[in-house]
Design a protein around this motif. Sequence first.
Motif, PDB file in Angstrom:
ATOM      1  N   VAL A  56       1.239   7.128  -3.788  1.00 13.36           N
ATOM      2  CA  VAL A  56       0.230   6.596  -4.704  1.00 13.36           C
ATOM      3  C   VAL A  56       0.519   5.125  -4.989  1.00 13.36           C
ATOM      4  CG1 VAL A  56      -0.753   6.783  -7.025  1.00 13.36           C
ATOM      5  CG2 VAL A  56      -0.188   8.860  -5.731  1.00 13.36           C
ATOM      6  N   GLY A  57       1.786   4.789  -5.217  1.00 16.71           N
ATOM      7  CA  GLY A  57       2.158   3.396  -5.438  1.00 16.71           C
ATOM      8  C   GLY A  57       1.822   2.522  -4.248  1.00 16.71           C
ATOM      9  N   VAL A  58       2.086   3.036  -3.043  1.00 16.30           N
ATOM     10  CA  VAL A  58       1.739   2.295  -1.829  1.00 16.30           C
ATOM     11  C   VAL A  58       0.228   2.071  -1.753  1.00 16.30           C
ATOM     12  CG1 VAL A  58       1.694   2.422   0.690  1.00 16.30           C
ATOM     13  CG2 VAL A  58       3.760   3.090  -0.557  1.00 16.30           C
ATOM     14  N   ALA A  59      -0.536   3.113  -2.060  1.00 16.35           N
ATOM     15  CA  ALA A  59      -1.993   3.010  -2.006  1.00 16.35           C
ATOM     16  C   ALA A  59      -2.514   1.968  -2.993  1.00 16.35           C
ATOM     17  CB  ALA A  59      -2.618   4.378  -2.294  1.00 16.35           C
ATOM     18  N   LEU A  60      -2.006   1.985  -4.207  1.00 14.96           N
ATOM     19  CA  LEU A  60      -2.456   1.015  -5.209  1.00 14.96           C
ATOM     20  C   LEU A  60      -2.074  -0.404  -4.815  1.00 14.96           C
ATOM     21  CD1 LEU A  60      -1.625   3.044  -8.444  1.00 14.96           C
ATOM     22  CD2 LEU A  60      -3.900   2.441  -7.601  1.00 14.96           C
ATOM     23  N   PHE A  61      -0.898  -0.572  -4.208  1.00 19.01           N
ATOM     24  CA  PHE A  61      -0.478  -1.898  -3.744  1.00 19.01           C
ATOM     25  C   PHE A  61      -1.440  -2.398  -2.667  1.00 19.01           C
ATOM     26  CE2 PHE A  61       1.964  -4.945  -1.315  1.00 19.01           C
ATOM     27  CZ  PHE A  61       2.692  -5.622  -2.274  1.00 19.01           C
ATOM     28  N   ALA A  62      -1.826  -1.496  -1.753  1.00 23.30           N
ATOM     29  CA  ALA A  62      -2.765  -1.882  -0.697  1.00 23.30           C
ATOM     30  C   ALA A  62      -4.128  -2.254  -1.270  1.00 23.30           C
ATOM     31  CB  ALA A  62      -2.900  -0.747   0.311  1.00 23.30           C
ATOM     32  N   LEU A  63      -4.588  -1.490  -2.263  1.00 20.76           N
ATOM     33  CA  LEU A  63      -5.863  -1.804  -2.898  1.00 20.76           C
ATOM     34  C   LEU A  63      -5.814  -3.156  -3.610  1.00 20.76           C
ATOM     35  CD1 LEU A  63      -6.886   1.650  -4.419  1.00 20.76           C
ATOM     36  CD2 LEU A  63      -8.048   0.413  -2.586  1.00 20.76           C
ATOM     37  N   ALA A  64      -4.667  -3.459  -4.210  1.00 21.27           N
ATOM     38  CA  ALA A  64      -4.533  -4.726  -4.932  1.00 21.27           C
ATOM     39  C   ALA A  64      -4.637  -5.921  -4.003  1.00 21.27           C
ATOM     40  CB  ALA A  64      -3.201  -4.749  -5.681  1.00 21.27           C
ATOM     41  N   THR A  65      -4.083  -5.795  -2.802  1.00 16.12           N
ATOM     42  CA  THR A  65      -3.953  -6.965  -1.930  1.00 16.12           C
ATOM     43  C   THR A  65      -5.038  -7.065  -0.869  1.00 16.12           C
ATOM     44  OG1 THR A  65      -2.433  -5.686  -0.528  1.00 16.12           O
ATOM     45  CG2 THR A  65      -1.457  -7.084  -2.235  1.00 16.12           C
ATOM     46  N   HIS A  66      -5.723  -5.968  -0.569  1.00 19.59           N
ATOM     47  CA  HIS A  66      -6.705  -5.993   0.518  1.00 19.59           C
ATOM     48  C   HIS A  66      -7.885  -6.919   0.177  1.00 19.59           C
ATOM     49  CE1 HIS A  66      -9.133  -4.772   3.867  1.00 19.59           C
ATOM     50  NE2 HIS A  66     -10.140  -4.450   3.056  1.00 19.59           N
ATOM     51  N   GLY A  67      -8.235  -7.750   1.154  1.00 22.59           N
ATOM     52  CA  GLY A  67      -9.384  -8.639   0.996  1.00 22.59           C
ATOM     53  C   GLY A  67      -9.104  -9.872   0.178  1.00 22.59           C
TER      54      GLY A  67
END
Length: 545
Positions: A56-67
């Motif tokens: 979940v932490g990895v997913a949120l980190f990816a959402l934060a930085t994508h785009g």
Amino acid sequence: MTVLEARPAQEDPDRGQPHPVTRALLRLRPLLYAVGAALALIFAFPPHDLWFLAPVGVALFALATHGRRARAGAALGFVAGAIFFGVLLNWTSIQVGKMPWVLLVGLQAGFMALQGAAAAYVSPLLVRRVWLFGPVTAALWTLQEALRGRIPFGGFPWGRLAFSQGDSPLLGFAAAGGAPLVTFATALVGGLLVALLMNVTGAGVRTRSTVPMASAQVVKRGAALAGAAGLVVVAGLAVPKTEPGGTAVTVAIVQGNVPRLGLDFNEQRRAVLDNHVNATLDLARRVDAGQTPRPDLVVWPENASDIDPLRNPDAATRISEAADAIGAPILVGTLGVAPDDPEKIINVGQVWNPRTGPGDRYIKQHPVPFAEYVPFRSLARKVTDKVDLVRRDFAPGDRPGVLQLGPARIGDVICFEVAYDGLVRDAVVSGGQLIAVQTNNATFNVAEAEQQLAMVRLRAVEHGQDALMASTVGVSGFVDAHGRVYGATSFFTAAVVVRQLHIDNRRTLATRLGAGPEYLFIAGALAALVAAALIRRRTKTEEEQ
């Protein structure tokens, strides 16, 4: 038609616009994702052990930085890293003050900033390629950990995703590819969760290039992504683990405890030695009374005798008293003088045999910078005068810790060395049949001890060997080749635990492959960055035409 009906309709400037609070939250959304990522990671690690929050932490980190732009990705990565490491490593500030803790956290967060920048940079590669989110996210996370575990001063691998998965099905991957594969699998699940979310809702996507899909396509692709995430978890369970085999030996761990916690444990060195001797003598009395099986070997922790028994006859007499009474060799954590430089000292795992006394020894290969030796001492002193508590620098050893201890060849590593893949593997491939981690947690707290024990669990599965951790103050305990813990002791308590373990020369796939899987993942991360660069160049060229 009336005048009112004929009047052109006035356009309401606020019509269809989000509420100001909503607009503010939308602008803050990447920051909230980054903070959420840090909090999820914090609770994934010991002492909380909610391992399922790591993806979940990895997913949120990816959402934060994508785009995002690379600079924004770096800033968001630094925020996530500062919060995560600030809490995870708070035990480093207990005895040495806030400034060294701040510097260490800032350094570790810097690597997360680089990862955030890289994650943002590869965003064009993931447009219309949602299925790539999983492997690209996992490869970048593995690259970040590889860098952080090597530089500077040999790196600091604490806080790797793999070390949060002690109770997870994904721990099984350690037997196939070690800590890097466990990290990759954990981050892969997180990346697939992001891909699934984006497939269904488009959340976190900031690009005009996304092509809307028919609902049937959404369902089909979503099912495939969810199935892929589930398959990763099932695969972790399916990796064959080493079953108990080989020769059974009875092992005793002696946790003698210290009079008080703190950096001045060296000034308590005679009391600490006496604690371990007396606890071993008490064990011998219980063995003679038939209350406890006689151990084939005994392990004392790091710093059990900070009085060098090779130079101090009184310490040697006391240790011999304990070894003779128990009738088994003792692995003693002690200090000595560096063979090639009498100005420096060494951190030693010393074999002490009954009747014959000192045997072979292992010298710690990776002294901890700013704790066991001080680089740039004059500069470091301007940060904190605590550096002068390290009066003499420690010298590193030059060979793996393989020691014959009674019937077993011990693969010995000392304290933080358990976090380094190569040091543990070297001890195993050089002939170690049982992993022993000698440590001294008297300058930290129970959270640090439990984080270290989680590393021992991974190493046991990685190399298919039974393992143990012996600490002056706890947590001490045994770990089998499946990563299960037995006989874990309480913190800041004297204790002796005895258990039958198995010694075996079998090697797992992870032991044979070594760093190969990690290099493969690093190559994948670099390939993703190169591909993103080519896409960016092509897009820029098209815009200029």
